[in-house]
Design an enzyme around this catalytic site. Structure first.
Site, PDB file in Angstrom:
ATOM      1  CB  THR A 161       7.210   0.043  12.782  1.00 32.49           C
ATOM      2  OG1 THR A 161       7.719   1.238  12.211  1.00 32.49           O
ATOM      3  CG2 THR A 161       6.338   0.374  13.975  1.00 32.49           C
ATOM      4  CG  ASP A 181       8.802   2.705   8.689  1.00 30.42           C
ATOM      5  OD1 ASP A 181       8.362   1.860   9.497  1.00 30.42           O
ATOM      6  OD2 ASP A 181       9.163   3.840   9.028  1.00 30.42           O
ATOM      7  CE  LYS A 214       6.204   4.285  11.326  1.00 29.41           C
ATOM      8  NZ  LYS A 214       7.037   4.375  12.524  1.00 29.41           N
TER       9      LYS A 214
END
Ligand SMILES: Nc1ncnc2c1ncn2[C@@H]1O[C@H](COP(=O)(O)OP(=O)(O)OP(=O)(O)O)[C@@H](O)[C@H]1O
Length: 695
Positions: A534, A496, A498
């Site tokens: 995402t 994840d 980001k």
């Protein structure tokens, strides 16, 4: 970056082999899954017969118990916890985030994903106390302008009469030497003063006139342990020679890493000076900019070029077993070094020294509870609860407390991921990953106590600035690369990456947070198929539901680098299915302003649609020409001065967090969820205070 708003949030708790969502399924999905089948029973060891040893520089030292090893600290803030209800945390969160994490597609969990603790090894939590007495022979690594007016004003406004007298005498001597033409101390051009002479003309602390006697320190020292930072200032003296007499303490919970190259096991002292910019010669401003903690934020005062780093002291702390308090260092002088200077840059190799005492006191304590903390501010919201800035009552340490409501976790089938987050945080030891200090639970909630990182989310900085320079992007990507490398070494995929999950610390170093989508037990060729992450950052093989390996993390690293350099992820589209199609089919294109061929080459190699052709190994990525100027040992030791320093006033400062959160009342809401005994057992191994070590 408003273009990213209103993305949905969904994710998945699938484990090996379970069916996944198709990429077209771009709606929120959170139906319940089967029960989690793994219980984690961690028994805390009895440590009474175990000895905890700390050694410095590898040499174990045991000493007499200094009873004055008090827990006082320079942090003084406290606030009373206020009680009231919170129940909106999950709903407000998605509007805040621009790259929402995909949340759950229901799947049954297997024991494979939950790790069993190894309770044979244990580690004693305790308190590390550092006493700073005085600093000596400090000199600046630069020359300063011989601006008599400013030097005189500073001398007169020293907060100590005898210091003022001393400084005026030195200034007088300098002037008379100059008039006689015998400036033998300088050896440089007339208008510049060498660093050594400069510090004997500057007070370490001044009282600002006409400002209600505001006391401002020119000199300050940051003391960092396990990503927790305390800032102290001297009490009196000149910059050359100051009296500090300060005591700070740190909670020690993490098992020490025997690898002395890992930065987070160091006690790091950084000595800074806030130099009035009129004393800094133009040549220094231009040529040695890297010496300053530069602040390039849009609102920063252009005349303020930041604080000057004088030098650093790094003490590797190697923790072993011992039950008695020990003094590791007794009134010893340690010398500062400046890792950002070549030997030839230094006027003299001696930057000065500071006297300190270091003590460790083991603390055998029952698991913590929310009553051990005062709640200060709400700083963020996650899927299952909120994150608050808190102060631990006994040690006065400031932490981030992440609360998770068990009922929400269970109903969204996220028990496995939640336990994985705790497990990874307890095991990982990398300076660019936010450290877990403690975890505990109540019948209704889980709590994670993390080092408080207050430079703001990288997302927030990127949003304000649009894009980052090549050097700044390289710096962040390099630190993140080592963080991902450490996770992969533990057979963990992060999944994840980001900008929202990346925090900047007070100096501007990376601190990766949010381990809620981590997947454990993934050695290099293991495959999994959980559809999560995402949308903007999903790797093609994940979208195609073909099963994927750790390689997805390198795809996200490439996506992040692209977004930092250009302001947008590479295949961005407002419409999620179209974006998925672009990720799968469109060739990688670069905007014309992205001139660096090294950057383009690295992006091409990380953003290969077929994972077999992607750069898939941290060592290989590190040796790419894009990173040719990076010294990786220096990087992991946090010895590079970050290219950007967030505006952080002090430890309590929450100005880098969204005011929608910080304006909220900090409170641990009372909830009356009832969870059955069998459900409670799923959270069995949650508690962590340094007693439990995972293999
Ligand atoms: N250690 C910390 N120091 C300072 N702020 C933090 C810390 N940990 C989390 N935060 C803040 O709280 C926010 C939410 O935390 P986090 O991302 O861990 O929650 P989450 O429930 O896992 O989020 P998500 O729903 O996005 O998965 C972060 O984006 C960050 O702004």
């Amino acid at each position: 970056m408003l273009k990213f708003k209103n993305k949905f949030k969904f994710g998945s708790s699938n484990t090996n082999g379970d069916k996944s969502t198709s990429p077209e399924l771009s709606t929120v999905s959170s139906s319940p899954r089967n029960s989690v089948d793994s219980k984690r029973t961690i028994s805390t060891n009895n440590l009474s017969d175990t000895m905890l040893k700390l050694s410095i520089n590898g040499a174990s030292q045991q000493g007499a118990l200094p009873e004055e090893a008090s827990s006082s600290s320079s942090s003084t803030a406290s606030a009373s916890p206020k009680k009231s209800d919170y129940n909106q945390q999950a709903t407000t969160q998605s509007s805040h985030k621009d790259h929402p994490t995909l949340v759950s597609q229901p799947h049954s969990s297997t024991a494979h994903e939950v790790e069993q603790p190894n309770t044979t090894a244990s580690h004693n939590p305790g308190l590390l106390t550092v006493k700073i007495y005085n600093s000596n022979k400090i000199q600046l690594p630069i020359q300063i302008d011989n601006n008599k007016q400013i030097l005189h004003a500073l001398a007169v406004n020293s907060n100590n009469e005898s210091t003022t007298q001393y400084l005026l005498k030195n200034l007088g001597a300098l002037e008379s030497n100059e008039s006689k033409g015998t400036d033998d101390q300088s050896g440089s051009s007339d208008h510049l003063l060498p660093g050594k002479l400069a510090t004997s003309l500057l007070p370490s602390i001044i009282t600002i006139p006409n400002a209600e006697n505001l006391v401002k320190s020119l000199l300050y020292l940051t003391i960092e342990f396990d990503n927790n930072v305390l800032v102290i200032e001297p009490q009196k003296g000149t910059v050359n020679q100051s009296t500090w007499n300060q005591v700070v303490s740190f909670d020690v919970t993490k098992k020490s890493n025997t690898n002395q190259n890992i930065g987070s096991n160091f006690l790091i002292l950084n000595l800074f000076i806030r130099l009035p910019s009129m004393l800094i010669p133009e040549s220094e401003k231009l040529s040695k900019k890297h010496l300053f903690t530069n602040n390039t934020s849009p609102n920063a005062n252009p005349n303020n070029i930041g604080d000057l780093l004088i030098g650093t002291i790094k003490l590797p702390l190697s923790l072993k077993y011992h039950v008695k308090p020990i003094r590791l260092m007794n009134h010893e002088y340690l010398k500062f070094t400046n890792y950002n200077l070549n030997a030839s840059d230094l006027v003299s190799k001696e930057l000065g020294e500071i006297m300190l005492t270091i003590e460790f006191k083991p603390i055998s304590k029952a698991p913590l509870s929310i009553d051990d903390f005062d709640l200060l501010k709400v700083i963020g919201k996650g899927s299952f609860g909120k994150v608050m800035q808190v102060v631990k009552k006994d040690t006065k340490q400031i932490y981030a407390l992440k609360t998770l409501r068990k009922q929400h976790i269970v109903s969204r089938n996220e028990v496995t991921h939640t336990l994985a987050e705790r497990t990874v945080l307890a095991r990982i030891n990398n300076p660019f990953i936010v450290p877990l200090k403690f975890s505990f639970q109540s019948p209704e909630k889980l709590y994670l106590v993390l080092s408080f990182i207050n430079g703001g989310e990288l997302f927030w900085h990127l949003q304000r600035e649009g894009k980052f320079s090549m050097d700044r992007s390289r710096f962040y990507i390099a630190e993140l690369l080592t963080a991902l490398e450490s996770l992969h070494e533990l057979n963990v995929i992060y999944r994840d990456l980001k900008p929202e999950n990346i925090l900047l610390d007070y100096q501007g170093h990376i601190a990766l947070c949010d381990f809620g989508l981590c997947k454990l037990n993934m050695s290099s060729n293991d495959r999994t198929s959980t559809f999560c992450g995402t949308p903007e950052y999903l790797a093609p093989e994940l979208i195609l539901n073909q099963g994927y390996t750790r390689s997805v993390d390198w795809w996200t690293l490439g996506t992040l680098l692209y977004e930092m350099l250009t302001g947008l992820p590479p295949f961005f589209d407002e419409d999620t299915p179209t974006m998925y199609r672009k990720i799968l089919q469109n060739p990688l294109r670069f905007p014309s302003f992205l001139e660096s061929t090294d950057a383009q080459d690295l992006l091409i190699k990380l953003l290969q649609k077929d994972p077999k052709h992607r750069l898939n190994d941290a060592t290989e990525i590190k040796s790419h020409p894009f990173f040719k100027d990076i010294d990786w040992v220096k990087l992991i030791n946090k010895s590079y001065l970050p290219p950007f320093k967030p505006n952080v006033e002090n430890l309590l400062d929450t100005s880098n967090f969204d005011s929608d959160f910080t304006n909220e009342k900090p409170q641990d809401s009372v909830v009356d969820d009832f969870l059955s005994e069998s459900v409670q057992q799923q959270f069995g191994g949650w508690t962590y205070n340094g007693d439990t070590v995972f293999k």
